[in-house]
Design a protein around this motif. Structure first.
Motif, short mmCIF file in Angstrom:
data_model
loop_
_atom_site.label_atom_id
_atom_site.label_comp_id
_atom_site.label_asym_id
_atom_site.label_seq_id
_atom_site.Cartn_x
_atom_site.Cartn_y
_atom_site.Cartn_z
N UNK A 69 0.86 -1.19 0.00
CA UNK A 69 0.00 0.00 0.00
C UNK A 69 0.89 1.24 0.00
N UNK A 70 0.58 2.19 -0.87
CA UNK A 70 1.36 3.44 -0.93
C UNK A 70 0.44 4.64 -0.77
N UNK A 71 1.04 5.79 -0.44
CA UNK A 71 0.26 7.04 -0.39
C UNK A 71 0.79 7.97 -1.49
N UNK A 73 5.94 3.11 2.35
CA UNK A 73 4.87 2.18 1.97
C UNK A 73 4.61 1.17 3.09
N UNK A 74 3.54 0.44 2.95
CA UNK A 74 3.13 -0.57 3.93
C UNK A 74 3.00 -1.89 3.18
N UNK A 75 3.53 -2.96 3.75
CA UNK A 75 3.26 -4.29 3.19
C UNK A 75 2.35 -5.02 4.17
N UNK A 76 1.22 -5.47 3.67
CA UNK A 76 0.23 -6.11 4.55
C UNK A 76 -0.41 -7.30 3.84
N UNK A 77 -0.70 -8.32 4.61
CA UNK A 77 -1.33 -9.51 4.03
C UNK A 77 -2.10 -10.29 5.07
N UNK A 78 -2.66 -11.41 4.65
CA UNK A 78 -3.43 -12.24 5.58
C UNK A 78 -4.87 -12.37 5.11
N UNK A 80 -10.00 -7.07 -0.18
CA UNK A 80 -10.06 -6.79 1.26
C UNK A 80 -9.18 -5.60 1.66
N UNK A 81 -8.02 -5.45 1.02
CA UNK A 81 -7.09 -4.41 1.45
C UNK A 81 -7.32 -3.04 0.81
N UNK A 116 -3.50 3.61 -1.05
CA UNK A 116 -4.18 2.60 -1.88
C UNK A 116 -3.24 1.44 -2.23
N UNK A 117 -3.85 0.32 -2.59
CA UNK A 117 -3.07 -0.87 -2.95
C UNK A 117 -2.32 -0.59 -4.25
#
Length: 479
Positions: A295-297, A329-334, A362-363, A380-381
């Motif tokens: 996810x970046x802004x 940035x953010x790295x997210x999962x699950x 979902x993200x 946003x993704x």
């Protein structure tokens, strides 16, 4: 033994952020043709395969001999190059399960082994000057569900009561009794503000302990580059193994679409795909898909700083694992809870060329709905991908001599939790292979040893009784 087509890597995996810039060795072949013989053949060029090769190569040449790594796709294109970048030991989450099954010492052994990875990797990465964004910080577990928070506190109290020294590093915060968390007066009464600690909306409890984040693909490719440059290994990418046959004159014939290679020892380091060549692991290590994204802004936007990594459980117990990156940035999962009921989309599924339908959106808007102060950031993704993990029937990896198969070894089944397990496990497996020592003389937790008993238990048990499907283990772990 011929391969099981259902358990074979697909050709065109989704693109992961970590691998966006392809490494020079991605499609490398050390020699144009396969060598006719190599003393050791390692199947899989991810963290486990390359880590084992690296530790073997540290041994005396005369003891080890030649090493070949065969990789079905590009180097490090599997789970290692597609994960969440989290080097996060499990200090208390599943340890009580292992304590219940095998006693306090067995549980503590696993936690201590995982914790040791942070120190060991930090030291190694600094000494070797590896550019892989290693950051040691705190990781925060957050619960937004009242009942789950209560259970988590009980688990924490249980672990503290056990007197494990490492639990001193864990701080547990709850709404009604949180030292150091700001309280404010809302006109009627004083309210404790958990947001100060974790920044997550609706947080009921959180816990914090030492963990790390890194760029696993860069780490593994650095090791690979060193091995290739020093002529310590022969790397053959785009070379899937079709079968392994016993050579009547001794050793094995490893068959690939590009011909065969003779070897004395085989190391199966292909995690989710092991049962393709080892049918006895069919129920023991099941390929399970996961989803992860970056996810970046927009440029110029400064969202609230996140200094910690997270495991976040929503009010409906959907779990995400998240790391902030130096580039903002953010790295997210699950999000496994969102797709768990669509079994065919993730369970026993190796197709990482497509996303998981039930969770692919979902993200969208995740940071805005989860963290205070992110509402108007436009986050946003930026990229999203899937990966295939190897989940074991009893939640422990399978490492060591493969029963009834002399000179074949396994290091696989990491349950989406390989980052704080593989490095030191690979070192110990290398010692077993080069010095001929038994598993019991290594520093690995006893529960990690592959055995006929574990194989039979999974083969004879009901699929739905395994940890993956029965205990919610899948929901609670992170790739």
């Amino acid at each position: 033994m011929a391969h099981h087509p259902q358990c074979f890597p697909v050709d065109n995996p989704t693109g992961s952020f970590w691998q966006a810039e392809e490494h020079v060795l991605s499609h490398h072949r050390s020699t144009e043709e396969l060598l006719p013989h190599s003393d050791i053949v390692i199947i899989g060029a991810g963290y486990a395969g390359v880590g084992t090769a690296y530790h073997l190569a540290q041994e005396a040449d005369d003891r080890i001999g030649s090493i070949t790594i065969l990789e079905a796709r590009a180097a490090c294109s599997g789970a290692t190059g597609r994960n969440g970048g989290h080097l996060r030991p499990d200090l208390y989450g599943h340890i009580p399960t292992y304590i219940g099954r095998a006693g306090s010492r067995a549980g503590a052994e696993i936690a201590e082994f995982e914790i040791a990875h942070i120190r060991a990797l930090k030291k190694f990465i600094e000494e070797e000057k590896i550019d892989c964004d290693l950051t040691v910080s705190r990781s925060i577990d957050v619960w937004c569900n009242e009942e789950a928070a209560k259970k988590a506190k009980e688990v924490y109290d249980f672990m503290v009561a056990k007197g494990f020294e490492y639990m001193d590093d864990v701080i547990f915060y709850t709404g009604e009794n949180v030292e150091g968390v700001s309280t404010h007066y809302n006109g009627q009464n004083y309210q404790t503000n958990l947001y100060q600690i974790c920044g997550v909306k609706g947080a009921i409890a959180c816990a914090s302990f030492t963990a790390a984040t890194m760029w696993p693909y860069k780490f593994v490719m650095h090791l690979l580059q060193k091995l290739v440059a020093g002529n310590r290994i022969n790397l053959q990418t785009q070379t899937p193994v079709n079968s392994i046959e016993t050579d009547p004159t001794g050793g094995f014939l490893v068959q690939t679409p590009r011909g065969q290679i003779h070897t004395y020892k085989v190391i199966h380091a292909n995690n989710a795909y092991v049962s393709g060549l080892l049918p006895e692991y069919n129920r023991n290590i099941v390929p399970c898909k996961g989803i992860c994204c970056r996810i970046t802004v927009p440029e110029g936007v400064k969202p609230p700083l996140l200094n910690n990594s997270y495991i976040h459980r929503t009010d409906d117990n959907t779990l995400s694992y998240l790391i902030p990156r130096a580039d903002g940035s953010i790295v997210v999962g699950g999000a496994a809870a969102k797709f768990k009921s669509f079994k065919e989309q993730w369970y026993n599924n190796v197709d990482d060329s497509i996303l998981i339908d039930a969770a692919k959106n979902y993200y969208d808007g995740y940071m805005q709905r989860t963290f205070n102060g992110w509402e108007n950031t436009g986050a946003k993704v930026d990229s999203i991908w899937s990966g295939v993990m190897g989940y074991s029937y009893d939640s422990n990896p399978h490492i060591g001599h493969i029963p009834r198969k002399d000179n074949q070894f396994i290091i696989a089944g990491f349950n989406g939790h390989g980052m704080p397990v593989i490095w030191l496990a690979a070192r110990e497996l290398a010692r077993m292979i080069s010095h001929g020592i038994p598993f019991e003389d290594t520093t690995m937790p006893g529960l990690f040893k592959t055995s006929q008993f574990r194989i039979d238990r999974a083969m004879n048990g009901r699929e739905e009784d395994g940890d993956i499907l029965s205990t919610g283990k899948f929901l609670a772990t992170k790739p």
